[in-house]
Design a protein around this motif. Structure first.
Motif, PDB file in Angstrom:
ATOM      1  N   SER A  28      -2.661  -2.906  -2.146  1.00 24.27           N
ATOM      2  CA  SER A  28      -2.371  -4.347  -2.062  1.00 24.27           C
ATOM      3  C   SER A  28      -1.024  -4.590  -2.646  1.00 24.27           C
ATOM      4  CB  SER A  28      -3.357  -5.003  -2.969  1.00 24.27           C
ATOM      5  OG  SER A  28      -4.531  -5.383  -2.489  1.00 24.27           O
ATOM      6  N   TRP A  88      -3.643   3.084  11.656  1.00 24.10           N
ATOM      7  CA  TRP A  88      -4.884   2.449  11.208  1.00 24.10           C
ATOM      8  C   TRP A  88      -5.576   3.426  10.265  1.00 24.10           C
ATOM      9  CZ3 TRP A  88      -7.299  -2.065  11.037  1.00 24.10           C
ATOM     10  CH2 TRP A  88      -8.690  -2.118  10.924  1.00 24.10           C
ATOM     11  N   HIS A 289      -9.991  -6.178  11.485  1.00 24.01           N
ATOM     12  CA  HIS A 289      -9.199  -6.269  10.263  1.00 24.01           C
ATOM     13  C   HIS A 289      -9.749  -5.317   9.204  1.00 24.01           C
ATOM     14  CE1 HIS A 289      -7.253  -9.948  11.776  1.00 24.01           C
ATOM     15  NE2 HIS A 289      -8.463 -10.273  12.207  1.00 24.01           N
ATOM     16  N   ARG A 294      -5.119  -4.236   4.091  1.00 24.91           N
ATOM     17  CA  ARG A 294      -4.313  -5.367   4.572  1.00 24.91           C
ATOM     18  C   ARG A 294      -3.765  -5.095   5.972  1.00 24.91           C
ATOM     19  NH1 ARG A 294      -0.317  -7.374  -0.121  1.00 24.91           N
ATOM     20  NH2 ARG A 294      -0.203  -9.148   1.319  1.00 24.91           N
ATOM     21  N   GLN A 295      -4.592  -4.502   6.827  1.00 23.15           N
ATOM     22  CA  GLN A 295      -4.164  -4.130   8.171  1.00 23.15           C
ATOM     23  C   GLN A 295      -4.932  -4.892   9.228  1.00 23.15           C
ATOM     24  OE1 GLN A 295      -4.726   0.183   8.264  1.00 23.15           O
ATOM     25  NE2 GLN A 295      -2.533   0.478   7.996  1.00 23.15           N
ATOM     26  N   ASP A 319       0.753  -4.304   9.009  1.00 17.61           N
ATOM     27  CA  ASP A 319       0.464  -4.782   7.668  1.00 17.61           C
ATOM     28  C   ASP A 319       1.754  -5.313   7.067  1.00 17.61           C
ATOM     29  OD1 ASP A 319       1.959  -2.561   6.757  1.00 17.61           O
ATOM     30  OD2 ASP A 319       0.176  -1.314   6.712  1.00 17.61           O
ATOM     31  N   SER A 348      -4.713 -12.074  10.660  1.00 19.97           N
ATOM     32  CA  SER A 348      -4.722 -11.169   9.511  1.00 19.97           C
ATOM     33  C   SER A 348      -4.080 -11.814   8.293  1.00 19.97           C
ATOM     34  CB  SER A 348      -3.987  -9.874   9.870  1.00 19.97           C
ATOM     35  OG  SER A 348      -3.876  -9.027   8.762  1.00 19.97           O
ATOM     36  N   GLN A 352      -5.616 -12.868   4.587  1.00 19.14           N
ATOM     37  CA  GLN A 352      -4.977 -12.498   3.333  1.00 19.14           C
ATOM     38  C   GLN A 352      -4.618 -13.725   2.504  1.00 19.14           C
ATOM     39  OE1 GLN A 352      -1.867  -9.471   3.791  1.00 19.14           O
ATOM     40  NE2 GLN A 352      -2.781  -8.895   5.752  1.00 19.14           N
ATOM     41  N   SER A 717       8.976   0.669   7.929  1.00 19.18           N
ATOM     42  CA  SER A 717       8.398   0.053   6.739  1.00 19.18           C
ATOM     43  C   SER A 717       9.509  -0.402   5.804  1.00 19.18           C
ATOM     44  CB  SER A 717       7.468   1.042   6.017  1.00 19.18           C
ATOM     45  OG  SER A 717       8.225   2.058   5.390  1.00 19.18           O
TER      46      SER A 717
END
Length: 732
Positions: A28, A88, A289, A294-295, A319, A348, A352, A717
């Protein structure tokens, strides 16, 4: 402590009152200090709108029996191995980097028969003594002479024969690859080789996330027991787990909140630290989800030669780690940009947000299918008189210079030949004096009159400033009057764009005139990004396309400014455009590049790159870290993507067929017979293997070989990790 892990309090038009707590949908960040709720609901300096006038309805969702499917504890214990960007991770099984060589079945059969015959021949030679009796020396060595001719001697002989025969079978079996042939012929049965699945976490072990071991280790045994019991009884869902875990992270960052956290958990269990809206889940979920990682899963990598072997068949997910570099998606209408990309991503981030981890704002045309209104905290319908919330054109800033820069970017940032800084100066020369005179910024009709240089409006403003003794502001007005009518004056262009918002359809909107006194309109400002908000802004694209584009540019400029100006960047902030056509400007593209370090990102979708000024197409593709080309893109758009994705070294095999010319009469006769039977001359194959540099995806491939329902996606990323462009089957 009911807002631990969230920030502030805000109203919702119609809070959700679901009848049950859904189960995890599948399978997270930086801890930040939590902020207590504001019971008054009044707008603060952050720009958070006040509560609606009507009652918010029921509180947290009731905890009925869980729906059928995997339990929360099973979902938590599924391993999530560390993987590259876009993978994933829920139950992911890594594959080999290279595809193993596959031997043809016919070759396996012939090799197995040859090894079998060789083994039988050797056994026959040994059995019949043609190779001598040397292979019997262990039998003679370990059996006494007194056993000769007795039953034990016979038994020992047959045991030794069996050992030798088994050794020959194993040796020649491995030489002839009998196990591989068996798996090939019996594919689909129990003997098929499969990749070992990752082992789930042992229930009750020290690493079991369902036991809340960190909370227990901190001495909060009763709270840990309560949370564990809630999970086992089915009264906790994945949002509850993520939200309470986020709250626990804030406690670790600020130990003074430990007592409040302990009391909230012991009193309310899974309903502790709830989002200010009272919602514990979305009304409906349209995607798969994994809130623990958090994906959100977009699809699967196609199992084909265009994709690396290690990624074939794996899930593709997004994410905050990749969305923080921003994403640009190109595809024609009907390609699935809204249903297969925008809505899953927004959904998503909304989940969150309920867990106190993110803030999301989605901008779309009115009527776009992005989920029900009850799935959002703030819904702004520009041009709809029934809209509960209004939009603050000035972004909630009290600084006239900053407000002028934002307005200039939104109004004339797309016009060639107009200097945005000069336009901002012209606006600041009006906004500053007006705010000093009236304590607020001008409403849209008032701003239009000032830009049009209406004598009455200017005289009234001048008189107010003279009465207040604001001589410095009078000099600002004098400077604006001197520049009015000059050849490079941006005032007429600004007035024309402001006139797009000064229409009867927008009467009552952008109502800064009465907001400070009556609260009418409940203006929403993007400065509320420090709160875990779910916001949807519906633009009147059908009847007021030009006004919608002005507002879209203004929202993008305000988001870039608000996201980078946040003092608390623990929440990931995302601005999603369902259609970003005619929205991007040079300053906006530069602002997108700065979002990566601010824990924020944007999601932009376009029908074609032609909707972006030509000078911005290459900078835009360079500014975003994630790029997505849907099925049906044109070769012109494909060329831009091909240039961005670059080239790679690949191994090619060139096979040359050469006719065999025999010198011997017998060989020529045999070749003639083969040609008569097969109709082809006898040839030999010459194979040349070489390394060549080729485009990862060419413009023609992107335009013609991407099947419907697929897209080519590359990811980067925020840590700099990259995933090469992959052909993805969306929704799979």
């Amino acid at each position: 402590m009911d807002t631990d892990g969230t920030h502030g309090r805000h109203g919702r038009p119609e809070p959700r009152t679901a009848g049950h707590v859904p189960r995890p949908a599948g399978p997270s960040g930086h801890p930040a200090p939590a902020h207590p709720a504001d019971p008054s609901g009044a707008p603060g300096p952050s720009g958070l709108p006040p509560k609606p006038a009507h009652a918010p309805g029921a509180g947290p969702a009731p905890t009925a029996a869980p729906a059928a499917g995997p339990t929360l504890t099973d979902w938590l214990r599924v391993p999530r191995p560390a993987a590259g960007p876009g993978i994933w991770s829920y139950g992911h099984v890594p594959r080999a980097a290279q595809e193993p060589e596959t031997t043809p079945t016919r070759q396996l059969i012939s090799g197995a028969l040859i090894s079998l015959l060789a083994g039988l021949l050797l056994w026959s030679l040994l059995w019949n003594g043609y190779l001598g009796g040397f292979w019997l020396w262990p039998l003679y060595m370990f059996t006494p002479d007194s056993w000769a001719g007795t039953f034990p001697s016979v038994v020992a002989s047959y045991v030794w024969y069996a050992v030798v025969a088994l050794t020959l079978a194993i040796g020649f079996g491995r030489l002839g690859r009998w196990p591989e042939l068996g798996r090939r012929l019996l594919g689909g049965r129990a003997v098929r080789a499969v990749d070992p699945a990752p082992r789930p976490v042992e229930p009750g072990g020290p690493d079991d996330p369902a036991q809340w071991t960190e909370v227990r280790a901190a001495g909060l045994v009763e709270a840990a027991d309560r949370l564990g019991a809630e999970a086992r009884a089915g009264r906790m869902n994945d949002v509850d787990y993520a939200r309470i875990r986020r709250a626990w992270e804030t406690v670790r960052a600020d130990p003074s909140r430990t007592r409040a956290f302990d009391q909230a958990v012991r009193d309310k269990g899974a309903g502790a630290c709830v989002h200010p809206s009272g919602a514990r889940d979305l009304p409906v979920r349209a995607a798969r989800h994994d809130l623990l990682a958090r994906q959100v899963q977009l699809g699967t990598v196609q199992d084909g030669e265009r994709n690396p072997y290690a990624r074939r068949g794996s899930g593709v997910a997004l994410d905050p780690a990749v969305l923080g570099t921003s994403l640009l998606a190109i595809g024609p209408s009907g390609a699935g940009k809204t249903t297969r990309l925008v809505r899953p991503v927004v959904e998503s981030l909304a989940l969150q947000a309920l867990a106190g981890q993110a803030a999301v704002i989605v901008v779309a045309s009115a009527g776009t299918a992005l989920g029900p209104d009850t799935g959002y905290d703030v819904v702004i319908r520009v041009g709809d008189p029934d809209s509960v919330y209004d939009l603050d054109l000035y972004g909630g800033t009290p600084d006239p210079d900053e407000a002028a820069m934002l307005l200039a970017e939104g109004f004339v940032g797309d016009l060639p030949g107009i200097d945005v800084r000069r336009a901002a100066t012209a606006l600041a020369q009006l906004l500053g004096p007006f705010r000093v005179a009236h304590g607020r910024f001008p409403a849209v009709p008032e701003l239009r009159e000032l830009l049009d240089h209406v004598p009455v409006a200017l005289a009234t403003l001048r008189g107010t400033l003279e009465a207040a003794g604001q001589h410095r502001m009078l000099r600002e007005l004098d400077a604006r009057e001197r520049q009015h009518g000059a050849s490079a004056d941006p005032g007429p262009a600004l007035a024309d764009r402001v006139a797009l918002l000064d229409r009867p359809a927008f009467a009552g909107f952008f109502n800064v005139k009465d907001a400070d006194t009556t609260g009418a309109g409940r203006p929403f400002s993007l400065r509320a990004l420090e709160h875990p908000l779910r916001v949807r802004i519906d633009l009147p694209e059908r009847g007021h396309a030009d006004a919608s584009r002005v507002l879209a540019r203004l929202l993008l400029a305000q988001f870039n400014a608000a996201a980078t100006a946040r003092t608390d960047r623990s929440l990931f902030a995302l601005l999603a455009f369902d259609d970003a056509s005619h929205t991007l400007t040079p300053e906006a593209v530069r602002g997108i590049q700065r979002l990566r370090s601010a824990n924020a990102g944007v999601l932009l979708t376009l029908r074609t790159l032609d909707d972006v000024p030509e000078a911005l197409r290459t900078p835009l593709l360079g500014a975003v870290g994630c790029r997505m080309a849907f099925s049906g893109v044109t070769t012109w758009d494909g060329k831009r993507f091909a240039e961005t994705w670059g080239t790679e070294w690949v191994e090619t095999r060139d096979v040359t067929h050469r006719t065999v010319f025999a010198d011997q009469p017998l060989t020529r006769a045999i070749h003639a017979f083969r040609k008569l039977v097969s109709g082809k001359a006898v040839t030999t194959d010459a194979v040349t293997v070489r390394q060549v540099e080729r485009e990862r995806w060419s413009a023609s491939d992107l335009a013609h070989t991407v099947p419907p329902g697929h897209a080519v996606l590359s990811l980067t990323s925020v840590r700099g990790e990259r995933a090469a462009p992959l052909l993805v089957r969306l929704g799979g």
